[in-house]
Write an enzyme that holds these catalytic residues in place. Structure first.
Site, short mmCIF file in Angstrom:
data_model
loop_
_atom_site.label_atom_id
_atom_site.label_comp_id
_atom_site.label_asym_id
_atom_site.label_seq_id
_atom_site.Cartn_x
_atom_site.Cartn_y
_atom_site.Cartn_z
N LYS A 184 0.86 -1.19 0.00
CA LYS A 184 0.00 0.00 0.00
C LYS A 184 0.89 1.24 0.00
O LYS A 184 1.46 1.60 1.02
CB LYS A 184 -0.92 0.02 1.23
CG LYS A 184 -1.96 1.13 1.11
CD LYS A 184 -2.70 1.40 2.41
CE LYS A 184 -1.89 2.19 3.38
NZ LYS A 184 -1.44 3.52 2.90
N GLU A 260 10.01 1.37 10.44
CA GLU A 260 11.03 2.38 10.17
C GLU A 260 10.33 3.72 10.37
O GLU A 260 9.56 4.16 9.50
CB GLU A 260 11.55 2.15 8.75
CG GLU A 260 12.96 2.64 8.58
CD GLU A 260 12.99 4.08 8.21
OE1 GLU A 260 13.06 4.92 9.15
OE2 GLU A 260 12.92 4.39 7.02
N CYS A 294 13.56 10.81 6.76
CA CYS A 294 13.74 10.49 8.19
C CYS A 294 15.21 10.59 8.56
O CYS A 294 15.56 10.75 9.73
CB CYS A 294 13.20 9.09 8.49
SG CYS A 294 13.87 7.85 7.38
N GLU A 391 10.42 16.45 14.09
CA GLU A 391 11.07 16.19 12.80
C GLU A 391 10.64 17.31 11.85
O GLU A 391 9.45 17.51 11.62
CB GLU A 391 10.55 14.83 12.31
CG GLU A 391 11.41 14.16 11.32
CD GLU A 391 10.95 12.73 11.01
OE1 GLU A 391 9.78 12.38 11.32
OE2 GLU A 391 11.74 11.98 10.44
O1 LIG Z 1 12.29 8.80 5.32
C1 LIG Z 1 12.80 7.69 5.44
C2 LIG Z 1 13.07 6.85 4.29
C3 LIG Z 1 14.48 6.41 4.14
C4 LIG Z 1 15.32 7.43 3.53
C5 LIG Z 1 16.71 6.96 3.19
O2 LIG Z 1 16.94 5.83 2.77
O3 LIG Z 1 17.59 7.78 3.36
#
Ligand SMILES: O=CCCCC(=O)O
Length: 490
Positions: A184, A260, A294, A391
């Site tokens: 999804k 994550e 992130c 964030e």
């Molecule tokens: O926002 C998180 C996704 C992963 C980003 C990355 O691989 O740097």
């Protein structure tokens, strides 16, 4: 790139759900619009799945599960490798599509095709390295066999900020391990996933192994899947509050989970750092994906003796960043994903300034169409400011001075998140101390970008559970079975 090729590409992207190897409209006939964040205009209209469609997608994944689990690992790997190869041929399409639906520049989208593609290649190679062990018990009376098995049908929920790489980072290890999946994508960026599903279909992935649900009603559509006892695994990338809600639902069904979640990365620059490298690293860690990652540096914790020079150099670099539509030549900063993102960046900057920070560059939305926020630098940010806790997910450099190593560590660890930290120092022993003292799952030591298919990507504390990529990635989709058998000499 002309508008004609944009519309030609959009016409090639499927607009339906992908269930059991077939493209289908939503059972309710409902559709949802996809917007270009640089103009705010709708660029595509696609199927909006219902909970009933979700049940059908899981049925398809369950029906295909036994055959896929018993497909030879080499064959699973070869399908992933064929997908990698076809992705290279279609790389310009994928890059443009991501720029259109997410806003990042074409150069960044090309980078994401490379990054995302590597998960297909990496896990095509890992598919044939699923091993176990054979041992003897201490008494010598038995033999122990430890084997690995696909965990089973998996539900993969991907975010809008890396529409291709987050899909490949989950789909490739799941498929390599022998799991079938329902994916999804985020409602804001579903087109890349639909085009990726078409690519997997084109390389011969059997029907039902991958199913895609696009929807504007995530909660309602996810509910019947998460509560179905046939589902065995949930993998999610997104915010911590949503992740916590999903973990609660997953607990009821005792699902394996990979989470994550959010980050609040400290970027620590010691006085002995190579400042040229630190500034390059800072630009990458902050402005990659317009800060919508992130992994983005959220708090620049800089030794007081170099904080002004660091801020000056960053501000010079920021002044050279051209803002605009990601498809335009020379643009370094695209739009944010939506108006909420613009408002959040604006609110955080205002709060920091109200608490004593100095605004050196930017600080406000760019007027006109689309969701643009000017690249921003603020210095002398004080403890207690919201920008140090939340964030940012935007192009804002927020600089906090520190006085000694203990102070830097205290500031860096002063967050409930623990995804990634960045440290710049020329002192090897200090670098090693930082590896041990900073509470994050990952670290860039004199490096501003840590993302890589070979990396066990993931966080600690409120940043999540499990690891994606690397040797660890496939194990998120495998369960360990132990068998005892008597000694053959008994
Ligand atoms: O926002 C998180 C996704 C992963 C980003 C990355 O691989 O740097």
């Amino acid at each position: 790139m002309s508008d004609t090729s944009e519309s030609e590409l959009l016409a090639r992207v499927p607009s339906s759900l992908f269930i059991g190897g077939a493209w289908r409209a939503s059972s309710s006939g409902a559709t949802l619009g996809v917007e270009d964040p640089s103009t705010g205009r709708t660029i595509a209209t696609i199927a909006d799945a219902t909970p009933g469609d979700a049940a059908s997608a899981l049925d398809a994944a369950v029906a295909a599960s036994a055959d896929w689990a018993s497909t030879a690992p080499r064959q699973r790997g070869e399908i992933l490798r064929a997908a990698f190869d076809l992705l290279q041929k279609r790389r310009d399409d994928f890059a443009l599509l991501m720029t259109l639906e997410m806003g990042k520049t074409l150069a960044e989208s090309q980078g994401e095709v490379t990054y995302g593609g590597e998960f297909l290649r990496w896990f095509s190679e890992e598919a044939v390295r699923i091993t176990g062990r054979y041992g003897i018990n201490p008494e010598g009376t038995g033999r122990t066999i430890v084997s690995q098995h696909p965990v089973g049908p998996s539900y993969l929920i991907t975010p809008w900020n890396f529409p291709l790489a987050m899909a490949t980072r989950k789909v490739a290890p799941a498929l390599a391990a022998g799991c079938t999946v329902v994916v999804k994508p985020a409602a804001l960026t579903p087109l890349t996933t639909l085009y990726f599903a078409k690519l997997l279909d084109d390389v011969g992935l059997p029907a039902g192994v991958l199913n895609v649900l696009t929807t504007s009603s995530s909660k309602e559509v996810s509910a019947p899947i998460l509560s179905d006892p046939r589902l065995r695994k949930l993998s999610f990338t997104g915010s911590t509050p949503v992740g916590v809600g999903l973990l609660k639902l997953a607990a009821d069904n005792v699902l394996r989970t990979s989470m994550e979640l959010g980050g609040n990365a400290p970027f620590v620059v010691f006085a002995d750092a190579d400042l040229d490298r630190a500034v390059d690293g800072a630009m990458a860690a902050k402005f990659r994906n317009v800060g919508e990652a992130c992994t983005a540096a959220n708090r620049f914790i800089v030794h007081r003796s170099i904080a002004d020079e660091f801020a000056t150099r960053i501000t010079e670099r920021v002044a050279r960043l051209r803002i605009g539509r990601g498809t335009e030549e020379g643009v370094g900063i695209g739009p944010l994903i939506d108006e909420d993102a613009v408002e959040k960046a604006s609110r955080l900057v205002k709060d920091a300034v109200a608490r004593g920070a100095r605004l050196v560059a930017g600080g406000e939305r760019v007027e006109g169409e689309g969701h643009f926020f000017a690249p921003t630098v603020i210095t002398g940010v004080t403890e207690g400011s919201d920008i140090l806790r939340e964030e940012i997910f935007g192009p804002v450099v927020s600089i906090v001075p520190f006085d000694d190593e203990d102070d830097a560590v205290r500031l860096a660890n002063d967050t409930e998140y623990g995804l990634v930290s960045y440290v710049y120092t020329r002192d090897l022993a200090r670098g090693q101390r930082m590896i041990e003292r900073l509470q994050t799952g990952m670290m860039g030591l004199n490096a501003g970008v840590i993302s890589n298919a070979a990396a066990p990507f993931g966080g600690i504390k409120q940043s999540g559970l499990g690891r994606e990529g690397g040797f660890e990635g496939i194990h998120e989709y495998l369960s360990t079975k132990y068998t005892m058998t008597p000694s053959p000499f008994a």
